[in-house]
Design a protein around this motif. Sequence first.
Motif, PDB file in Angstrom:
ATOM      1  N   ALA A  43     115.456  79.622   7.875  1.00 42.47           N
ATOM      2  CA  ALA A  43     114.999  80.505   8.957  1.00 42.47           C
ATOM      3  C   ALA A  43     113.471  80.528   8.977  1.00 42.47           C
ATOM      4  O   ALA A  43     112.841  80.534   7.912  1.00 42.47           O
ATOM      5  CB  ALA A  43     115.541  81.918   8.746  1.00 42.47           C
ATOM      6  N   PRO A  44     112.874  80.532  10.161  1.00 39.82           N
ATOM      7  CA  PRO A  44     111.411  80.501  10.251  1.00 39.82           C
ATOM      8  C   PRO A  44     110.707  81.586   9.426  1.00 39.82           C
ATOM      9  O   PRO A  44     109.634  81.336   8.872  1.00 39.82           O
ATOM     10  CB  PRO A  44     111.139  80.684  11.748  1.00 39.82           C
ATOM     11  CG  PRO A  44     112.366  80.148  12.407  1.00 39.82           C
ATOM     12  CD  PRO A  44     113.499  80.497  11.485  1.00 39.82           C
ATOM     13  N   THR A  45     111.313  82.762   9.332  1.00 40.68           N
ATOM     14  CA  THR A  45     110.678  83.832   8.555  1.00 40.68           C
ATOM     15  C   THR A  45     110.718  83.564   7.049  1.00 40.68           C
ATOM     16  O   THR A  45     109.949  84.156   6.294  1.00 40.68           O
ATOM     17  CB  THR A  45     111.356  85.183   8.847  1.00 40.68           C
ATOM     18  OG1 THR A  45     112.760  85.064   8.548  1.00 40.68           O
ATOM     19  CG2 THR A  45     111.155  85.593  10.291  1.00 40.68           C
ATOM     20  N   GLU A  46     111.625  82.698   6.625  1.00 40.74           N
ATOM     21  CA  GLU A  46     111.773  82.375   5.195  1.00 40.74           C
ATOM     22  C   GLU A  46     110.982  81.139   4.763  1.00 40.74           C
ATOM     23  O   GLU A  46     110.916  80.835   3.572  1.00 40.74           O
ATOM     24  CB  GLU A  46     113.252  82.164   4.862  1.00 40.74           C
ATOM     25  CG  GLU A  46     114.097  83.402   5.062  1.00 40.74           C
ATOM     26  CD  GLU A  46     113.656  84.546   4.161  1.00 40.74           C
ATOM     27  OE1 GLU A  46     113.388  84.308   2.974  1.00 40.74           O
ATOM     28  OE2 GLU A  46     113.567  85.682   4.668  1.00 40.74           O
ATOM     29  N   ILE A  47     110.391  80.442   5.706  1.00 41.60           N
ATOM     30  CA  ILE A  47     109.685  79.202   5.374  1.00 41.60           C
ATOM     31  C   ILE A  47     108.530  79.438   4.384  1.00 41.60           C
ATOM     32  O   ILE A  47     108.426  78.706   3.398  1.00 41.60           O
ATOM     33  CB  ILE A  47     109.227  78.454   6.640  1.00 41.60           C
ATOM     34  CG1 ILE A  47     110.461  77.857   7.339  1.00 41.60           C
ATOM     35  CG2 ILE A  47     108.213  77.351   6.303  1.00 41.60           C
ATOM     36  CD1 ILE A  47     110.176  77.163   8.639  1.00 41.60           C
ATOM     37  N   PRO A  48     107.666  80.437   4.575  1.00 41.37           N
ATOM     38  CA  PRO A  48     106.582  80.613   3.587  1.00 41.37           C
ATOM     39  C   PRO A  48     107.082  80.858   2.153  1.00 41.37           C
ATOM     40  O   PRO A  48     106.521  80.300   1.204  1.00 41.37           O
ATOM     41  CB  PRO A  48     105.801  81.816   4.118  1.00 41.37           C
ATOM     42  CG  PRO A  48     106.047  81.795   5.587  1.00 41.37           C
ATOM     43  CD  PRO A  48     107.478  81.343   5.716  1.00 41.37           C
ATOM     44  N   SER A  49     108.123  81.646   1.985  1.00 37.12           N
ATOM     45  CA  SER A  49     108.625  81.887   0.629  1.00 37.12           C
ATOM     46  C   SER A  49     109.313  80.645   0.071  1.00 37.12           C
ATOM     47  O   SER A  49     109.232  80.369  -1.127  1.00 37.12           O
ATOM     48  CB  SER A  49     109.563  83.094   0.591  1.00 37.12           C
ATOM     49  OG  SER A  49     110.716  82.866   1.358  1.00 37.12           O
ATOM     50  N   THR A  50     109.958  79.877   0.934  1.00 34.72           N
ATOM     51  CA  THR A  50     110.570  78.621   0.498  1.00 34.72           C
ATOM     52  C   THR A  50     109.487  77.630   0.089  1.00 34.72           C
ATOM     53  O   THR A  50     109.611  76.943  -0.927  1.00 34.72           O
ATOM     54  CB  THR A  50     111.445  78.036   1.622  1.00 34.72           C
ATOM     55  OG1 THR A  50     112.424  79.000   1.995  1.00 34.72           O
ATOM     56  CG2 THR A  50     112.131  76.754   1.189  1.00 34.72           C
ATOM     57  N   ARG A  51     108.419  77.576   0.868  1.00 33.01           N
ATOM     58  CA  ARG A  51     107.284  76.705   0.533  1.00 33.01           C
ATOM     59  C   ARG A  51     106.644  77.146  -0.790  1.00 33.01           C
ATOM     60  O   ARG A  51     106.220  76.310  -1.578  1.00 33.01           O
ATOM     61  CB  ARG A  51     106.239  76.727   1.646  1.00 33.01           C
ATOM     62  CG  ARG A  51     106.671  76.067   2.917  1.00 33.01           C
ATOM     63  CD  ARG A  51     106.598  74.579   2.804  1.00 33.01           C
ATOM     64  NE  ARG A  51     106.785  73.957   4.100  1.00 33.01           N
ATOM     65  CZ  ARG A  51     107.247  72.752   4.270  1.00 33.01           C
ATOM     66  NH1 ARG A  51     107.580  72.023   3.227  1.00 33.01           N
ATOM     67  NH2 ARG A  51     107.390  72.240   5.454  1.00 33.01           N
ATOM     68  N   ALA A  52     106.578  78.445  -1.022  1.00 35.55           N
ATOM     69  CA  ALA A  52     106.009  78.947  -2.271  1.00 35.55           C
ATOM     70  C   ALA A  52     106.835  78.456  -3.464  1.00 35.55           C
ATOM     71  O   ALA A  52     106.274  78.034  -4.488  1.00 35.55           O
ATOM     72  CB  ALA A  52     105.934  80.468  -2.257  1.00 35.55           C
ATOM     73  N   SER A  53     108.148  78.479  -3.333  1.00 35.18           N
ATOM     74  CA  SER A  53     109.011  77.948  -4.398  1.00 35.18           C
ATOM     75  C   SER A  53     108.757  76.460  -4.595  1.00 35.18           C
ATOM     76  O   SER A  53     108.710  75.969  -5.733  1.00 35.18           O
ATOM     77  CB  SER A  53     110.479  78.165  -4.053  1.00 35.18           C
ATOM     78  OG  SER A  53     110.776  79.531  -4.009  1.00 35.18           O
ATOM     79  N   GLN A  54     108.554  75.749  -3.509  1.00 34.34           N
ATOM     80  CA  GLN A  54     108.277  74.327  -3.576  1.00 34.34           C
ATOM     81  C   GLN A  54     106.960  74.073  -4.326  1.00 34.34           C
ATOM     82  O   GLN A  54     106.891  73.181  -5.185  1.00 34.34           O
ATOM     83  CB  GLN A  54     108.209  73.765  -2.155  1.00 34.34           C
ATOM     84  CG  GLN A  54     108.168  72.275  -2.067  1.00 34.34           C
ATOM     85  CD  GLN A  54     108.176  71.810  -0.617  1.00 34.34           C
ATOM     86  OE1 GLN A  54     107.908  72.569   0.313  1.00 34.34           O
ATOM     87  NE2 GLN A  54     108.471  70.533  -0.421  1.00 34.34           N
ATOM     88  N   VAL A  55     105.941  74.860  -4.035  1.00 30.30           N
ATOM     89  CA  VAL A  55     104.653  74.726  -4.725  1.00 30.30           C
ATOM     90  C   VAL A  55     104.830  74.965  -6.218  1.00 30.30           C
ATOM     91  O   VAL A  55     104.300  74.221  -7.049  1.00 30.30           O
ATOM     92  CB  VAL A  55     103.598  75.697  -4.138  1.00 30.30           C
ATOM     93  CG1 VAL A  55     102.363  75.783  -5.022  1.00 30.30           C
ATOM     94  CG2 VAL A  55     103.213  75.274  -2.733  1.00 30.30           C
ATOM     95  N   VAL A  56     105.583  75.993  -6.588  1.00 27.82           N
ATOM     96  CA  VAL A  56     105.813  76.298  -8.006  1.00 27.82           C
ATOM     97  C   VAL A  56     106.524  75.128  -8.685  1.00 27.82           C
ATOM     98  O   VAL A  56     106.170  74.752  -9.812  1.00 27.82           O
ATOM     99  CB  VAL A  56     106.599  77.613  -8.170  1.00 27.82           C
ATOM    100  CG1 VAL A  56     107.059  77.807  -9.607  1.00 27.82           C
ATOM    101  CG2 VAL A  56     105.746  78.794  -7.721  1.00 27.82           C
TER     102      VAL A  56
END
Length: 136
Positions: A43-56
Amino acid sequence: RILGSLCNFFSHWETRCRAMARSLANSVCLWADCIEENIEKVAPTEIPSTRASQVVYYQQSILALLSGELYQSDVALLIRMIVRARNLFTDGNKEEEIHSNDVDMKYSFSRSADIILGIVVENPWIMTDALSSVFQ
């Protein structure tokens, strides 16, 4: 993170441990890459938190590689992960963890900078491949 550090520590006496650290780093990097492949399902609203997990995930993989002896293939993967992790918008999600990992990465990178730079100078394709991974 702890497993990668332990593998690299024991690799001074047992070379198979460094192979385990490389395998761990590659696996975690693949997890981060899988997030990229499935990002359109989020979901578009979840993309930043998903990206944050990806960065970690990328950061953890970087730390596993930086803790041991580096070869050309390690540096190629390392540079690609650094470029990928730095080009993802996280909107402040997991900010403390990302910042803490970043400090650890800079410290570890500083200990290996001469080796990394030497390999990159001899193999400029490493930078080209890393930058092209952002645009794919």
